[in-house]
Design a protein around this motif. Structure first.
Motif, PDB file in Angstrom:
ATOM      1  N   GLU A  55      25.582 -15.048 -20.814  1.00 14.09           N
ATOM      2  CA  GLU A  55      25.504 -14.729 -19.390  1.00 14.09           C
ATOM      3  C   GLU A  55      24.946 -13.330 -19.158  1.00 14.09           C
ATOM      4  N   LYS A  56      25.400 -12.363 -19.958  1.00 12.98           N
ATOM      5  CA  LYS A  56      25.030 -10.965 -19.728  1.00 12.98           C
ATOM      6  C   LYS A  56      23.623 -10.643 -20.214  1.00 12.98           C
ATOM      7  N   LEU A  57      23.199 -11.274 -21.315  1.00 15.51           N
ATOM      8  CA  LEU A  57      21.912 -10.932 -21.921  1.00 15.51           C
ATOM      9  C   LEU A  57      20.787 -11.852 -21.483  1.00 15.51           C
ATOM     10  N   GLY A  58      21.127 -13.028 -20.945  1.00 13.35           N
ATOM     11  CA  GLY A  58      20.099 -13.929 -20.428  1.00 13.35           C
ATOM     12  C   GLY A  58      19.355 -14.721 -21.474  1.00 13.35           C
ATOM     13  N   VAL A  59      19.926 -14.876 -22.679  1.00 15.72           N
ATOM     14  CA  VAL A  59      19.318 -15.723 -23.703  1.00 15.72           C
ATOM     15  C   VAL A  59      20.373 -16.682 -24.249  1.00 15.72           C
ATOM     16  N   THR A  60      19.920 -17.754 -24.856  1.00 12.39           N
ATOM     17  CA  THR A  60      20.828 -18.716 -25.464  1.00 12.39           C
ATOM     18  C   THR A  60      21.571 -18.081 -26.641  1.00 12.39           C
ATOM     19  N   VAL A  61      22.864 -18.343 -26.736  1.00 11.33           N
ATOM     20  CA  VAL A  61      23.652 -17.928 -27.893  1.00 11.33           C
ATOM     21  C   VAL A  61      24.214 -19.197 -28.523  1.00 11.33           C
ATOM     22  N   VAL A  62      23.762 -19.511 -29.722  1.00 10.09           N
ATOM     23  CA  VAL A  62      24.130 -20.741 -30.415  1.00 10.09           C
ATOM     24  C   VAL A  62      25.288 -20.452 -31.369  1.00 10.09           C
ATOM     25  N   VAL A  63      26.370 -21.187 -31.235  1.00 13.37           N
ATOM     26  CA  VAL A  63      27.518 -21.018 -32.116  1.00 13.37           C
ATOM     27  C   VAL A  63      27.405 -21.985 -33.287  1.00 13.37           C
ATOM     28  N   GLU A  64      27.576 -21.451 -34.495  1.00 12.56           N
ATOM     29  CA  GLU A  64      27.449 -22.251 -35.712  1.00 12.56           C
ATOM     30  C   GLU A  64      28.671 -22.009 -36.592  1.00 12.56           C
ATOM     31  N   ASN A  65      29.457 -23.045 -36.839  1.00  6.64           N
ATOM     32  CA  ASN A  65      30.617 -22.931 -37.724  1.00  6.64           C
ATOM     33  C   ASN A  65      30.173 -23.093 -39.175  1.00  6.64           C
ATOM     34  N   ARG A  66      30.532 -22.076 -40.004  1.00  9.72           N
ATOM     35  CA  ARG A  66      30.189 -22.114 -41.434  1.00  9.72           C
ATOM     36  C   ARG A  66      31.442 -21.783 -42.240  1.00  9.72           C
ATOM     37  N   PRO A  67      32.421 -22.704 -42.296  1.00 11.63           N
ATOM     38  CA  PRO A  67      33.670 -22.411 -43.004  1.00 11.63           C
ATOM     39  C   PRO A  67      33.521 -22.478 -44.509  1.00 11.63           C
ATOM     40  N   GLY A  68      34.517 -21.930 -45.198  1.00 15.12           N
ATOM     41  CA  GLY A  68      34.574 -22.039 -46.645  1.00 15.12           C
ATOM     42  C   GLY A  68      34.737 -20.706 -47.334  1.00 15.12           C
ATOM     43  N   ALA A  69      35.353 -20.736 -48.522  1.00 15.92           N
ATOM     44  CA  ALA A  69      35.524 -19.562 -49.387  1.00 15.92           C
ATOM     45  C   ALA A  69      36.219 -18.414 -48.667  1.00 15.92           C
ATOM     46  N   ASN A  70      37.265 -18.746 -47.904  1.00 13.48           N
ATOM     47  CA  ASN A  70      38.050 -17.727 -47.213  1.00 13.48           C
ATOM     48  C   ASN A  70      37.186 -16.883 -46.266  1.00 13.48           C
ATOM     49  N   GLY A  71      36.209 -17.536 -45.655  1.00 13.68           N
ATOM     50  CA  GLY A  71      35.342 -16.847 -44.700  1.00 13.68           C
ATOM     51  C   GLY A  71      34.085 -16.268 -45.308  1.00 13.68           C
ATOM     52  N   ALA A  72      33.956 -16.320 -46.641  1.00 12.29           N
ATOM     53  CA  ALA A  72      32.830 -15.656 -47.307  1.00 12.29           C
ATOM     54  C   ALA A  72      31.500 -16.356 -47.049  1.00 12.29           C
ATOM     55  N   ILE A  73      31.507 -17.682 -46.915  1.00  9.70           N
ATOM     56  CA  ILE A  73      30.241 -18.402 -46.726  1.00  9.70           C
ATOM     57  C   ILE A  73      29.574 -17.985 -45.419  1.00  9.70           C
ATOM     58  N   GLY A  74      30.332 -18.005 -44.330  1.00  6.38           N
ATOM     59  CA  GLY A  74      29.762 -17.608 -43.052  1.00  6.38           C
ATOM     60  C   GLY A  74      29.411 -16.131 -43.007  1.00  6.38           C
ATOM     61  N   SER A  75      30.270 -15.291 -43.595  1.00  7.68           N
ATOM     62  CA  SER A  75      30.017 -13.851 -43.589  1.00  7.68           C
ATOM     63  C   SER A  75      28.750 -13.512 -44.362  1.00  7.68           C
ATOM     64  N   GLN A  76      28.562 -14.141 -45.509  1.00  2.88           N
ATOM     65  CA  GLN A  76      27.346 -13.903 -46.288  1.00  2.88           C
ATOM     66  C   GLN A  76      26.102 -14.371 -45.551  1.00  2.88           C
ATOM     67  N   ALA A  77      26.232 -15.462 -44.797  1.00  5.94           N
ATOM     68  CA  ALA A  77      25.086 -15.956 -44.040  1.00  5.94           C
ATOM     69  C   ALA A  77      24.612 -14.912 -43.035  1.00  5.94           C
ATOM     70  N   VAL A  78      25.541 -14.158 -42.471  1.00  7.05           N
ATOM     71  CA  VAL A  78      25.163 -13.093 -41.537  1.00  7.05           C
ATOM     72  C   VAL A  78      24.410 -11.999 -42.265  1.00  7.05           C
ATOM     73  N   LEU A  79      24.891 -11.612 -43.438  1.00  5.01           N
ATOM     74  CA  LEU A  79      24.254 -10.532 -44.188  1.00  5.01           C
ATOM     75  C   LEU A  79      22.908 -10.950 -44.768  1.00  5.01           C
ATOM     76  N   GLN A  80      22.740 -12.232 -45.033  1.00  2.00           N
ATOM     77  CA  GLN A  80      21.481 -12.710 -45.600  1.00  2.00           C
ATOM     78  C   GLN A  80      20.385 -12.850 -44.555  1.00  2.00           C
ATOM     79  N   ALA A  81      20.756 -12.856 -43.268  1.00  2.00           N
ATOM     80  CA  ALA A  81      19.767 -12.939 -42.189  1.00  2.00           C
ATOM     81  C   ALA A  81      19.230 -11.537 -41.882  1.00  2.00           C
ATOM     82  N   PRO A  82      18.072 -11.445 -41.260  1.00  2.00           N
ATOM     83  CA  PRO A  82      17.568 -10.127 -40.865  1.00  2.00           C
ATOM     84  C   PRO A  82      18.562  -9.419 -39.943  1.00  2.00           C
TER      85      PRO A  82
END
Length: 321
Positions: A55-82
């Motif tokens: 709403e505030k930024l005016g662009v789509t925000v897509v939510v993606e669930n990436r569970p596993g490894a006590n949160g490490a899978i999703g957290s690493q995916a963030v760090l691996q992206a630009p």
């Protein structure tokens, strides 16, 4: 129910296509990764943050669930992206504890990530399988000490507020109840309701509906005063554990190298959203306390929170897995 409407709104984020901002950041969709399963408090609060950023930024925000490894899978995916502000993470108070609960954490949750904003905090509730005869915490403690093999704590994930609350419960009561980690709140609560585990600390958002529905029995809430949402639910202090207060808190993170002006802009957007009267009313109606902090204020809070929780793990002689 706000929780259902919030999740429904979050699902709609993938389909919404508001006009993109012209020039600069953001000018394309943002991806928010949630490193845990859908349906629990962490997921719901992340979707609220995503909705408000959209709403505030005016662009789509897509939510993606990436569970596993006590949160490490999703957290690493963030760090691996630009680190450009287009991939961020919605998580909870468990995130900064990763290096204390994983034997070989593939990242440092404090130095590799920058906290963008907290959204809210919610108190923990101690729940029990409703078919057990114990009706109050002193009876639970006595039964667990008498037959320890028959009692286990379920917890949504190692390092979560519920895990830390379980450790503190054992420390204060001397019950020494085994703590079993799950992959999220939903399967853990399901096992407690089914009798495969006996006890669990989990945030108010998930527990109160199940208490009202009879799937769980509420034993106590980890706040200084009783909540108007469940006035019959005693505080942990009333049940013989003075000073027992535990909250799970929720927020948004980005990779540490994300440009600071982008982080600050997201922070302002979320802080503004958490001050909206409608958001405040909805969250407080569910037992949550909205939070509004600058990035430096949040970093100071996290440093203090991690220090307290790390000391609790040390006292309990917790060994990372």
């Amino acid at each position: 129910m706000f929780r259902r409407s919030l999740l429904a709104a979050g699902a709609g984020l993938i389909l919404a296509r508001p006009g993109l901002a012209q020039g600069g950041w953001p000018n394309r969709p943002i991806r928010m990764i949630v490193p845990y399963t859908p349906g629990a408090a962490t997921d719901a609060m992340a979707r609220l943050a995503a909705l408000k950023l959209q709403e505030k930024l005016g662009v789509t925000v897509v939510v993606e669930n990436r569970p596993g490894a006590n949160g490490a899978i999703g957290s690493q995916a963030v760090l691996q992206a630009p680190a450009d502000g287009y991939t961020i993470m919605g998580s909870a108070s468990i995130h900064p504890m990763a290096r204390y609960v994983m034997k070989a954490a593939p990242y440092d949750p404090v130095t590799d990530f920058i906290p963008v904003a907290r959204t809210a905090r919610g108190p923990l509730v101690l729940v029990m399988n409703p078919r057990l005869p114990a009706a109050a915490i002193p009876q639970v403690v006595a039964a667990a000490k008498a037959e320890p093999a028959k009692w286990t704590f379920a917890t949504s994930s190692l390092g979560s507020a519920g895990h830390l609350g379980s450790i503190e419960f054992n420390r204060m009561t001397g019950a020494n109840i085994e703590i079993v980690g799950y992959r999220g709140s939903a399967p853990a609560l399901t096992d407690v309701a089914a009798g495969n585990a006996q006890l669990m600390f989990d945030p108010v958002l998930a527990t109160l509906p199940m208490i009202r529905g009879g799937q769980l029995r509420g034993l106590g809430i980890a706040t200084a005063q009783r909540t108007p949402l469940a006035p019959d639910l005693p505080t942990m202090a009333e049940s013989g554990l003075p000073g027992f207060e535990f909250y799970s808190w929720y927020g948004v993170w980005a990779a540490r190298t994300t440009p600071r002006e982008i982080v600050d802009r997201m922070n302002r957007a979320i802080v503004d959203a958490m001050r909206e009267p409608a958001v405040v009313e909805r969250l407080t109606g569910l037992g949550f306390e909205p939070v509004a902090e600058t990035v430096p204020e949040l970093e100071r809070f996290i440093a203090e929170d991690v220090a307290r929780n790390a000391e609790l793990l040390r006292i309990a002689n917790f060994q990372p897995e």
